[in-house]
Design a protein around this motif. Structure first.
Motif, PDB file in Angstrom:
ATOM      1  N   LYS A 198       0.811  -1.212   0.000  1.00 46.23           N
ATOM      2  CA  LYS A 198       0.000   0.000   0.000  1.00 46.23           C
ATOM      3  C   LYS A 198       0.846   1.265   0.000  1.00 46.23           C
ATOM      4  O   LYS A 198       0.324   2.367   0.118  1.00 46.23           O
ATOM      5  CB  LYS A 198      -0.909   0.020   1.229  1.00 46.23           C
ATOM      6  N   ARG A 199       2.165   1.109  -0.155  1.00 47.20           N
ATOM      7  CA  ARG A 199       3.065   2.249   0.030  1.00 47.20           C
ATOM      8  C   ARG A 199       2.848   3.354  -1.007  1.00 47.20           C
ATOM      9  O   ARG A 199       2.849   4.533  -0.662  1.00 47.20           O
ATOM     10  CB  ARG A 199       4.521   1.771  -0.001  1.00 47.20           C
ATOM     11  N   GLN A 200       2.653   2.996  -2.251  1.00 47.58           N
ATOM     12  CA  GLN A 200       2.503   4.017  -3.288  1.00 47.58           C
ATOM     13  C   GLN A 200       1.233   4.841  -3.069  1.00 47.58           C
ATOM     14  O   GLN A 200       1.263   6.073  -3.140  1.00 47.58           O
ATOM     15  CB  GLN A 200       2.483   3.364  -4.669  1.00 47.58           C
ATOM     16  N   SER A 201       0.117   4.169  -2.800  1.00 45.81           N
ATOM     17  CA  SER A 201      -1.133   4.889  -2.558  1.00 45.81           C
ATOM     18  C   SER A 201      -1.036   5.723  -1.286  1.00 45.81           C
ATOM     19  O   SER A 201      -1.561   6.836  -1.217  1.00 45.81           O
ATOM     20  CB  SER A 201      -2.299   3.901  -2.458  1.00 45.81           C
ATOM     21  N   GLU A 202      -0.375   5.184  -0.275  1.00 44.41           N
ATOM     22  CA  GLU A 202      -0.213   5.896   0.982  1.00 44.41           C
ATOM     23  C   GLU A 202       0.589   7.171   0.786  1.00 44.41           C
ATOM     24  O   GLU A 202       0.247   8.236   1.333  1.00 44.41           O
ATOM     25  CB  GLU A 202       0.480   4.978   1.993  1.00 44.41           C
ATOM     26  N   ALA A 203       1.661   7.091  -0.030  1.00 46.64           N
ATOM     27  CA  ALA A 203       2.497   8.263  -0.287  1.00 46.64           C
ATOM     28  C   ALA A 203       1.729   9.326  -1.067  1.00 46.64           C
ATOM     29  O   ALA A 203       1.843  10.536  -0.780  1.00 46.64           O
ATOM     30  CB  ALA A 203       3.748   7.837  -1.054  1.00 46.64           C
ATOM     31  N   ARG A 204       0.922   8.909  -2.046  1.00 42.82           N
ATOM     32  CA  ARG A 204       0.127   9.870  -2.833  1.00 42.82           C
ATOM     33  C   ARG A 204      -0.900  10.563  -1.955  1.00 42.82           C
ATOM     34  O   ARG A 204      -1.109  11.776  -2.053  1.00 42.82           O
ATOM     35  CB  ARG A 204      -0.577   9.167  -3.990  1.00 42.82           C
ATOM     36  N   LEU A 205      -1.544   9.794  -1.088  1.00 45.32           N
ATOM     37  CA  LEU A 205      -2.558  10.373  -0.206  1.00 45.32           C
ATOM     38  C   LEU A 205      -1.923  11.360   0.765  1.00 45.32           C
ATOM     39  O   LEU A 205      -2.467  12.456   1.003  1.00 45.32           O
ATOM     40  CB  LEU A 205      -3.270   9.260   0.558  1.00 45.32           C
ATOM     41  N   GLN A 206      -0.773  11.004   1.307  1.00 43.72           N
ATOM     42  CA  GLN A 206      -0.088  11.908   2.230  1.00 43.72           C
ATOM     43  C   GLN A 206       0.327  13.199   1.529  1.00 43.72           C
ATOM     44  O   GLN A 206       0.229  14.289   2.112  1.00 43.72           O
ATOM     45  CB  GLN A 206       1.138  11.213   2.818  1.00 43.72           C
ATOM     46  N   ALA A 207       0.774  13.097   0.286  1.00 39.65           N
ATOM     47  CA  ALA A 207       1.159  14.287  -0.470  1.00 39.65           C
ATOM     48  C   ALA A 207      -0.035  15.209  -0.700  1.00 39.65           C
ATOM     49  O   ALA A 207       0.090  16.439  -0.610  1.00 39.65           O
ATOM     50  CB  ALA A 207       1.775  13.869  -1.804  1.00 39.65           C
ATOM     51  N   LEU A 208      -1.185  14.646  -0.983  1.00 44.32           N
ATOM     52  CA  LEU A 208      -2.396  15.454  -1.167  1.00 44.32           C
ATOM     53  C   LEU A 208      -2.771  16.165   0.130  1.00 44.32           C
ATOM     54  O   LEU A 208      -3.157  17.340   0.119  1.00 44.32           O
ATOM     55  CB  LEU A 208      -3.560  14.570  -1.629  1.00 44.32           C
ATOM     56  N   GLN A 209      -2.654  15.471   1.229  1.00 42.22           N
ATOM     57  CA  GLN A 209      -3.009  16.064   2.522  1.00 42.22           C
ATOM     58  C   GLN A 209      -2.040  17.170   2.915  1.00 42.22           C
ATOM     59  O   GLN A 209      -2.448  18.221   3.417  1.00 42.22           O
ATOM     60  CB  GLN A 209      -3.053  14.962   3.594  1.00 42.22           C
ATOM     61  N   GLU A 210      -0.755  16.962   2.688  1.00 41.27           N
ATOM     62  CA  GLU A 210       0.242  17.990   3.013  1.00 41.27           C
ATOM     63  C   GLU A 210       0.090  19.225   2.140  1.00 41.27           C
ATOM     64  O   GLU A 210       0.396  20.343   2.574  1.00 41.27           O
ATOM     65  CB  GLU A 210       1.644  17.409   2.863  1.00 41.27           C
ATOM     66  N   ALA A 211      -0.390  19.039   0.916  1.00 42.73           N
ATOM     67  CA  ALA A 211      -0.614  20.177   0.010  1.00 42.73           C
ATOM     68  C   ALA A 211      -1.943  20.862   0.276  1.00 42.73           C
ATOM     69  O   ALA A 211      -2.283  21.848  -0.383  1.00 42.73           O
ATOM     70  CB  ALA A 211      -0.550  19.707  -1.441  1.00 42.73           C
ATOM     71  N   GLY A 212      -2.716  20.352   1.218  1.00 37.28           N
ATOM     72  CA  GLY A 212      -4.007  20.950   1.538  1.00 37.28           C
ATOM     73  C   GLY A 212      -5.068  20.696   0.499  1.00 37.28           C
ATOM     74  O   GLY A 212      -6.069  21.423   0.434  1.00 37.28           O
ATOM     75  N   LEU A 213      -4.898  19.654  -0.332  1.00 40.43           N
ATOM     76  CA  LEU A 213      -5.850  19.362  -1.408  1.00 40.43           C
ATOM     77  C   LEU A 213      -6.976  18.440  -0.954  1.00 40.43           C
ATOM     78  O   LEU A 213      -7.945  18.240  -1.696  1.00 40.43           O
ATOM     79  CB  LEU A 213      -5.120  18.732  -2.606  1.00 40.43           C
ATOM     80  N   THR A 214      -6.839  17.871   0.231  1.00 35.74           N
ATOM     81  CA  THR A 214      -7.890  17.010   0.775  1.00 35.74           C
ATOM     82  C   THR A 214      -7.812  17.036   2.293  1.00 35.74           C
ATOM     83  O   THR A 214      -6.720  17.178   2.854  1.00 35.74           O
ATOM     84  CB  THR A 214      -7.750  15.555   0.255  1.00 35.74           C
ATOM     85  N   PRO A 215      -8.934  16.940   2.964  1.00 36.88           N
ATOM     86  CA  PRO A 215      -8.911  16.947   4.438  1.00 36.88           C
ATOM     87  C   PRO A 215      -8.319  15.648   4.994  1.00 36.88           C
ATOM     88  O   PRO A 215      -8.138  14.673   4.271  1.00 36.88           O
ATOM     89  CB  PRO A 215     -10.395  17.082   4.816  1.00 36.88           C
TER      90      PRO A 215
END
Length: 373
Positions: A340-357
């Motif tokens: 699940k590492r790739q999806s986890e990294a993408r989700l974390q990047a979205l959250q850090e960029a403020g693109l998703t809660p």
């Protein structure tokens, strides 16, 4: 033996039509040569054709008795505004009259496999491949104070021989609304395409139902043969939107097994149509499939739906469905013990960029809030 002869004739007729479609003998493309076949002036059948079609459908159609003709006006009187369609199989409760015998079902399944096998062998032909539409049943539905006929059509196209064709169930008013909308938008192409006229009487006789069944098959086939009409949003809505709305409603009320069948049918319809049915409808369909599979304790299938959606989304980081699909993929991968590492990294990047809660909304939450229009 008589039923076997009917089914053999049905298979022969359909294969004949399919061969002509693949060879380019059917209604031509918009820019076809002058020799292209013209659409018939009327989609109504001649008497001998109607008799043959009535015999072909006698195993699945339900007809009313003569005294029911007093209510014939109901089908046309209640057609003015948009109305919700019945579920995918067309009926619920005891008001729906139907009688598909086991022999007829086996014959339909055999016919679908024969057609799809023929289609698969013909993929290398130069002629454009077209969908084939076949009315498999017509049910007289009583919904007081109205009464109408619900036509179930199989949508047959390229696919594995063991795959059942997608199905839609529509009434006369749905076909008429589609015809009216397309006439307003495409006066030129629609001028050559006929439509079965309304009748004030005898709407529920075997002859009328048989004529209309054949006419609806021809009508949809002609629309699919013209590129300008084939890509029309109204035609895409006609095929997919009722199924999506029903599936969404069932999912929201927790009827996941019933909803799953409709989501799967909607996905198959979109795949067979081969044209976009809306910018987010394939993604919404995959979301519905993932939610239902998850609720029915099938995490493997739910994860596969998420992976397919992530492939469709690509690098669209601003899409509102990206984070929910990533979150579901991470959770399902963890449950199955998969990477699940790739999806986890993408989700974390979205959250850090403020693109998703944090946490993002679930697929089920978005599915409930989505307005299908």
């Amino acid at each position: 033996m008589h039923r076997g002869m009917q089914e053999g004739a049905m298979a022969s007729r359909l294969l004949h039509r399919l061969r002509h479609a693949l060879a380019g003998d059917g209604p031509g493309e918009a820019a076809a040569s002058p020799e292209a076949e013209q659409f018939p002036e009327s989609s109504e059948l001649e008497d001998d054709d109607a008799e043959g079609l009535s015999s072909r459908l006698s195993g699945t159609l339900s007809f009313t008795s003569a005294e029911d003709d007093e209510d014939d006006e109901d089908e046309d009187d209640e057609e003015a505004g948009p109305d919700p369609l019945p579920l995918g199989d067309g009926t619920s409760g005891e008001d729906a009259e139907r009688s598909p015998p086991p022999d007829g079902q086996r014959g339909s399944q055999l016919l679908a496999r024969q057609l799809q096998d023929f289609w698969k062998k013909s993929r290398n032909t130069l002629a454009p491949q077209r969908l084939l539409f076949e009315v498999t049943s017509a049910n007289v539905v009583k919904d007081p104070p109205s009464k109408y006929v619900l036509y179930t059509l199989a949508v047959i196209g390229p696919g594995p021989p063991d795959c059942q064709p997608a199905q839609i169930s529509r009434r006369y008013s749905d076909f008429e609304r589609l015809h009216r909308n397309l006439q307003r938008q495409f006066r030129g192409p629609m001028a050559a395409i006929s439509f079965p006229r309304k009748r004030l009487r005898r709407n529920f006789t075997a002859e009328t139902i048989a004529r209309r069944s054949r006419a609806f098959e021809q009508f949809l086939g002609h629309l699919q043969a013209v590129p300008e009409l084939r890509h029309a949003p109204d035609l895409q809505d006609f095929f997919v939107l009722p199924e999506l709305r029903q599936a969404q409603s069932l999912t929201c009320t927790g009827l996941y097994r019933e909803a799953l069948a409709l989501w799967a049918n909607a996905w198959q319809l979109q795949a067979q149509l081969g044209t976009p049915s809306g910018p987010d409808r394939p993604l919404l369909t995959l979301a519905g499939l993932a939610v239902c599979h998850q609720e029915l304790e099938d995490p493997g299938e739910a994860r596969a739906c998420c992976e397919k959606a992530l492939q469709l989304l690509g690098d669209k980081s601003l899409h509102p469905l990206l984070a929910p699909f990533l979150e579901a993929h991470v959770r399902l991968s963890w449950r199955l013990g998969l990477d699940k590492r790739q999806s986890e990294a993408r989700l974390q990047a979205l959250q850090e960029a403020g693109l998703t809660p944090t946490p993002p909304p679930s697929l089920k939450e978005l599915l409930i809030k989505e307005v299908l229009d």
